[in-house]
Design an enzyme around this catalytic site. Structure first.
Site, PDB file in Angstrom:
ATOM      1  N   ASP A 266       0.944  -1.223  -0.153  1.00  0.00           N
ATOM      2  CA  ASP A 266       0.019   0.134   0.090  1.00  0.00           C
ATOM      3  C   ASP A 266       0.909   1.370  -0.048  1.00  0.00           C
ATOM      4  O   ASP A 266       0.846   2.072   0.847  1.00  0.00           O
ATOM      5  CB  ASP A 266      -0.879   0.066   1.215  1.00  0.00           C
ATOM      6  CG  ASP A 266      -1.718  -1.159   1.601  1.00  0.00           C
ATOM      7  OD1 ASP A 266      -2.340  -1.570   0.356  1.00  0.00           O
ATOM      8  OD2 ASP A 266      -1.802  -1.725   2.305  1.00  0.00           O
TER       9      ASP A 266
ATOM     10  N   GLU B  34     -11.601  -1.005  -2.940  1.00  0.00           N
ATOM     11  CA  GLU B  34     -10.751  -0.359  -2.006  1.00  0.00           C
ATOM     12  C   GLU B  34      -9.786   0.514  -2.620  1.00  0.00           C
ATOM     13  O   GLU B  34      -9.424   0.830  -3.707  1.00  0.00           O
ATOM     14  CB  GLU B  34     -10.316  -1.124  -0.810  1.00  0.00           C
ATOM     15  CG  GLU B  34      -9.510  -2.336  -1.176  1.00  0.00           C
ATOM     16  CD  GLU B  34      -9.273  -3.338  -0.104  1.00  0.00           C
ATOM     17  OE1 GLU B  34      -9.896  -3.074   1.098  1.00  0.00           O
ATOM     18  OE2 GLU B  34      -8.628  -4.381  -0.261  1.00  0.00           O
TER      19      GLU B  34
END
Ligand code: NAG
Ligand code: NAG
Length: 311
Positions: free
Chosen positions: A34, A202
């Site tokens: 991420d 997401e």
């Protein structure tokens, strides 16, 4: 060779070239998940990423990366109520440098849980131990219909917005006060939602380029090593608050999303992305899996068709 045949050959050749785009050129310690990237006023690149205390890496050339430590080297006990443990991993930070100050939004949660919080940290140097805790920005519980993780700041004409969300009813937009980074209202605007694959969407990022805002998301499943199925999708809108549509005109709130990057070759499950405008144009930053872990990918994006293409 007929023109039709030549054209078909070129189209297949072009499609093949596109399919084999690698994860850019990166070296050094690139074992991230991420990632978010910032470039400071001296031209140094910073990557912050998921981990206990949030990981910090630096590069002078966007190629060679060195890990320099943690945002919270002494722990972040204020996140424990959301991670459900002591000093748990903090997720999916989002970096924006404003007037020389690092603004880092990040999330605290646990897998499959809506007990989630988004926090803000600030620093004037970006270095370990230099960060101030600016507190909780928003949170969710099982009584909400969305999940407060994966924050991303987008500034439009001086107004601050935060996109966020994961599974449940998808990606949302909230309004922030630019003076504080905290919520300026409790209104929640729906930006994107899927019903396929348990609503797996997401890692939202909104990136302005030309007359459009582009909403990038990660579809499907992260965090399963070489079984990860993350893929990067996009829609666009002339307004930061939407409605966003994909290249086929399908509303992102109706499951639309044009593919930008999926698994290819030895690059598995690219996602968790961020975007940065650099001197050589828009840059896509993401993680992908191999058999030995998750790693930083960096590619340029070509928006000349009006839709981002990985180059
Ligand atoms: C991937 O899936 C296979 C088959 O279900 C399983 O044996 C393997 O442990 C999984 N690998 C990871 C890293 O989750
Ligand atoms: C997309 O969805 C939004 C919200 O439901 C709606 O206002 C808009 O008209 C839709 N746009 C299209 C192109 O379907």
């Amino acid at each position: 060779m007929s023109f039709t045949f030549l054209f078909a050959f070129l189209a297949i050749f072009a499609a093949t070239c596109h399919a084999v785009v690698g994860p850019g050129k990166v070296t050094g310690d690139t074992a991230v998940h991420d990632p978010t990237m910032c470039k400071d006023d001296s031209g140094t690149y910073w990557v912050f990423s998921t981990g206990v205390g949030l990981e910090i890496r630096k590069s002078t050339d966007r190629i060679a990366w060195t890990r320099v430590g943690l945002v919270w080297p002494n722990g972040a006990p204020w996140t424990d109520q959301f991670t459900g443990t002591s000093n748990g991993a903090l997720w999916a930070p989002d970096c924006t440098i404003i007037n020389g100050e690092f603004n880092l939004f990040y999330a605290a949660s646990s897998f499959g849980s809506q007990t989630s919080g988004i926090f803000l940290a600030k620093s004037s140097t970006g270095l370990p131990g230099s960060w101030t805790n600016e507190g909780l920005i928003t949170s969710t519980s099982p009584s909400n219909n969305f999940n407060a993780i994966d924050p991303n700041l987008i500034i439009d004409n001086g107004k601050w917005f935060m996109s966020l969300g994961s599974f449940w009813t998808g990606i949302k937009l909230m309004n922030l006060n630019p003076a504080t980074g905290h919520l300026s209202s409790n209104s929640v605007t729906a930006l994107a939602q899927r019903t396929a694959n348990n609503g797996a969407i997401e890692a939202s990022v909104i990136f302005k380029n030309g007359k459009y805002f582009y909403l990038f998301t990660s579809w499907d499943n992260c965090c399963q090593g070489v079984n990860s199925t993350y893929n990067i999708r996009v829609g666009r809108s002339t307004s930061v608050a939407g409605p966003y549509v994909d290249s086929a005109g399908v509303n992102l709130t109706d499951g639309g999303g044009t593919l930008v990057l999926a698994s290819h070759d030895k690059i598995i499950g690219p996602g968790g992305q961020d975007l940065l405008m650099d001197v050589d144009g828009p840059i896509l930053v993401y993680h992908y899996y191999t058999a030995t872990g998750s790693f930083l990918g960096i590619n340029r994006l070509d928006f000349s068709s009006g839709w981002p293409v990985v180059v």
